[in-house]
Design a protein around this motif. Structure first.
Motif, PDB file in Angstrom:
ATOM      1  N   ASP A 138      -2.175  11.177  -6.460  1.00  0.00           N
ATOM      2  CA  ASP A 138      -3.351  10.434  -6.912  1.00  0.00           C
ATOM      3  C   ASP A 138      -2.985   9.351  -7.920  1.00  0.00           C
ATOM      4  O   ASP A 138      -3.537   8.240  -7.884  1.00  0.00           O
ATOM      5  CB  ASP A 138      -4.364  11.391  -7.552  1.00  0.00           C
TER       6      ASP A 138
ATOM      7  N   VAL B 147       0.841  -1.194   0.000  1.00  0.00           N
ATOM      8  CA  VAL B 147       0.000   0.000   0.000  1.00  0.00           C
ATOM      9  C   VAL B 147       0.883   1.253   0.000  1.00  0.00           C
ATOM     10  O   VAL B 147       1.772   1.392   0.833  1.00  0.00           O
ATOM     11  CB  VAL B 147      -0.916   0.015   1.241  1.00  0.00           C
ATOM     12  N   PRO B 148       0.669   2.175  -0.931  1.00  0.00           N
ATOM     13  CA  PRO B 148       1.476   3.397  -0.975  1.00  0.00           C
ATOM     14  C   PRO B 148       1.142   4.318   0.193  1.00  0.00           C
ATOM     15  O   PRO B 148       0.056   4.216   0.778  1.00  0.00           O
ATOM     16  CB  PRO B 148       1.088   4.034  -2.312  1.00  0.00           C
TER      17      PRO B 148
ATOM     18  N   THR C  82      -0.350   7.541  -8.178  1.00  0.00           N
ATOM     19  CA  THR C  82       0.222   6.367  -7.502  1.00  0.00           C
ATOM     20  C   THR C  82      -0.873   5.520  -6.873  1.00  0.00           C
ATOM     21  O   THR C  82      -0.873   4.284  -6.991  1.00  0.00           O
ATOM     22  CB  THR C  82       1.232   6.818  -6.434  1.00  0.00           C
ATOM     23  N   HIS C  83      -1.797   6.162  -6.201  1.00  0.00           N
ATOM     24  CA  HIS C  83      -2.879   5.420  -5.552  1.00  0.00           C
ATOM     25  C   HIS C  83      -3.785   4.751  -6.583  1.00  0.00           C
ATOM     26  O   HIS C  83      -4.181   3.585  -6.422  1.00  0.00           O
ATOM     27  CB  HIS C  83      -3.701   6.361  -4.666  1.00  0.00           C
ATOM     28  N   ARG C  84      -4.079   5.444  -7.652  1.00  0.00           N
ATOM     29  CA  ARG C  84      -4.944   4.871  -8.685  1.00  0.00           C
ATOM     30  C   ARG C  84      -4.305   3.635  -9.311  1.00  0.00           C
ATOM     31  O   ARG C  84      -4.971   2.607  -9.512  1.00  0.00           O
ATOM     32  CB  ARG C  84      -5.227   5.916  -9.760  1.00  0.00           C
TER      33      ARG C  84
ATOM     34  N   ASP D 189      -0.189   7.401   2.352  1.00  0.00           N
ATOM     35  CA  ASP D 189      -1.345   8.271   2.155  1.00  0.00           C
ATOM     36  C   ASP D 189      -0.949   9.556   1.426  1.00  0.00           C
ATOM     37  O   ASP D 189      -1.750  10.124   0.674  1.00  0.00           O
ATOM     38  CB  ASP D 189      -1.971   8.633   3.503  1.00  0.00           C
TER      39      ASP D 189
ATOM     40  N   PHE E  27      -1.961   1.741  -8.023  1.00  0.00           N
ATOM     41  CA  PHE E  27      -1.865   0.658  -7.029  1.00  0.00           C
ATOM     42  C   PHE E  27      -3.148  -0.164  -7.026  1.00  0.00           C
ATOM     43  O   PHE E  27      -3.113  -1.397  -7.079  1.00  0.00           O
ATOM     44  CB  PHE E  27      -1.611   1.217  -5.632  1.00  0.00           C
TER      45      PHE E  27
ATOM     46  N   TYR F 260     -11.700  12.813  -5.206  1.00  0.00           N
ATOM     47  CA  TYR F 260     -10.825  11.964  -6.028  1.00  0.00           C
ATOM     48  C   TYR F 260     -11.611  10.960  -6.856  1.00  0.00           C
ATOM     49  O   TYR F 260     -11.088  10.339  -7.785  1.00  0.00           O
ATOM     50  CB  TYR F 260      -9.813  11.212  -5.155  1.00  0.00           C
TER      51      TYR F 260
END
Length: 341
Positions: free
Chosen positions: A88, A81-82, A90-92, A84, A94, A115
């Motif tokens: 955006d 998990v990247p 990176t999270h998308r 917090d 992942f 988001y």
């Protein structure tokens, strides 16, 4: 799909999950944060969702209505998990990779955050916003973490208990405790009739009979959770006070008695019983024992009575012992309540 920290799970999250479940055939729920909570990690928070949306048959898995929930708790160590604070993109990416690795195709993303549209587009999915400005449920996880007492009203009692708080009640609750066949149900009914109000039967007894006495370990937490929900429902009909047959603390005792262990969520619910109930009365096991086919042997009553008193002393919960006939017990309780409520 719904993605979130759920730290903690609050009524806004529940609105989001329940709205999503009405529009899909299966709902994927991802729970994660990095850094994560040391005391309430993602696995615990995912457990809240599983518990709040399980039915009488836990083997069916959690569901909202007829929609099954596929809940996963992710971690930095096991799942990468990247942080917090990552951007955006990176999270998308992942989440896209996590889904692709498991062959999960998402048709629609539900969110209450800004988001959401960009996140859904990256996954090739539609986006549905649910209460984005929070007019329906004005709360956030940050507010709850910062001010748990002030925002307890937005938490399910099961979740609130893990913060050591109790959501406010519309009317005072009076709980009656006691060993098996000590007259709790009879006294609750008599008190409710005397004050023209309502009472809440012991849900553990209800489920015990439904399952022909074959309760599983997971059922004990469910019993405590359903019992407080039934208390909340009954509170809307109560006149000045509501009488409750048994509480989560006694359910925890039975968990240890039958299974030699107790779920931490049930332990937390037991620990806040002193806050949840305005008064606690204990029925002395002096009425004639009635074996209805579901109870243990009569000799067990004395042990159960002692354990209940020990637990009340341990939690520092004041209580009043009531004895005698039903009429005498009603008079003892009402005499105390006349002074105290």
């Amino acid at each position: 799909m719904v993605v979130g920290k759920f730290w903690p799970l609050h009524k806004g999250h529940q609105l989001l999950l329940e709205a999503a479940a009405t529009q899909v055939s299966e709902l994927v729920v991802l729970v994660y944060a990095n850094p994560d909570s040391a005391t309430l990690p993602a696995a615990v928070r995912a457990g809240w969702i599983r518990e709040l949306y399980r039915g009488d048959e836990v083997s069916e898995g959690p569901r909202i209505g007829s929609t099954p929930l596929r809940i996963s708790a992710l971690s930095a160590d096991a799942d990468g998990v990247p942080p917090d604070a990552a951007d955006d993109a990176t999270h998308r990416e992942f989440v896209r990779r996590w889904l692709a690795q498991r062959g999960i195709h998402i048709d629609v993303v539900f969110s209450s955050e800004d988001y959401g549209p960009g996140f859904a587009k990256h996954l090739g999915a539609a986006h549905v916003a649910v209460d984005p400005a929070r007019p329906q449920v004005p709360v956030s996880g940050t507010l709850v973490r910062s001010y748990p007492t002030e925002y307890a009203q937005f938490l399910h009692p099961l979740v609130a208990a893990q913060f050591g708080v109790v959501p406010p009640a519309a009317v005072p609750r009076v709980v009656l405790l006691g060993a098996e066949s000590s007259g709790k149900s009879t006294l609750c009914a008599a008190l409710a009739e005397a004050l023209d109000t309502v009472w809440v039967p012991e849900y553990g007894r209800t489920l015990h009979e439904q399952k022909s006495g074959n309760l599983d370990y997971e059922d004990l937490l469910y019993i405590a959770r359903r019992h407080v929900e039934l208390e909340n429902e009954a509170g809307a009909q109560a006149q000045g006070v509501i009488f409750c047959d048994t509480n989560a603390a006694t359910t925890a005792l039975y968990s240890y008695y039958y299974f030699h262990r107790c779920d931490p969520m049930l332990q937390a619910m037991a620990a806040v019983c002193g806050q949840r109930y305005a008064h606690t009365f204990v029925c002395a096991p002096t009425v004639p024992f009635e074996q209805d086919g579901w109870r243990g042997p009569e000799a067990l009553r004395s042990f159960q009575h002692g354990m209940i008193l020990m637990q009340l002393d341990y939690f520092g919960i004041p209580y009043t012992l009531v004895e005698g006939t039903v009429a005498e017990r009603v008079a003892q309780v009402l005499g105390h309540l006349t002074i105290s409520i």
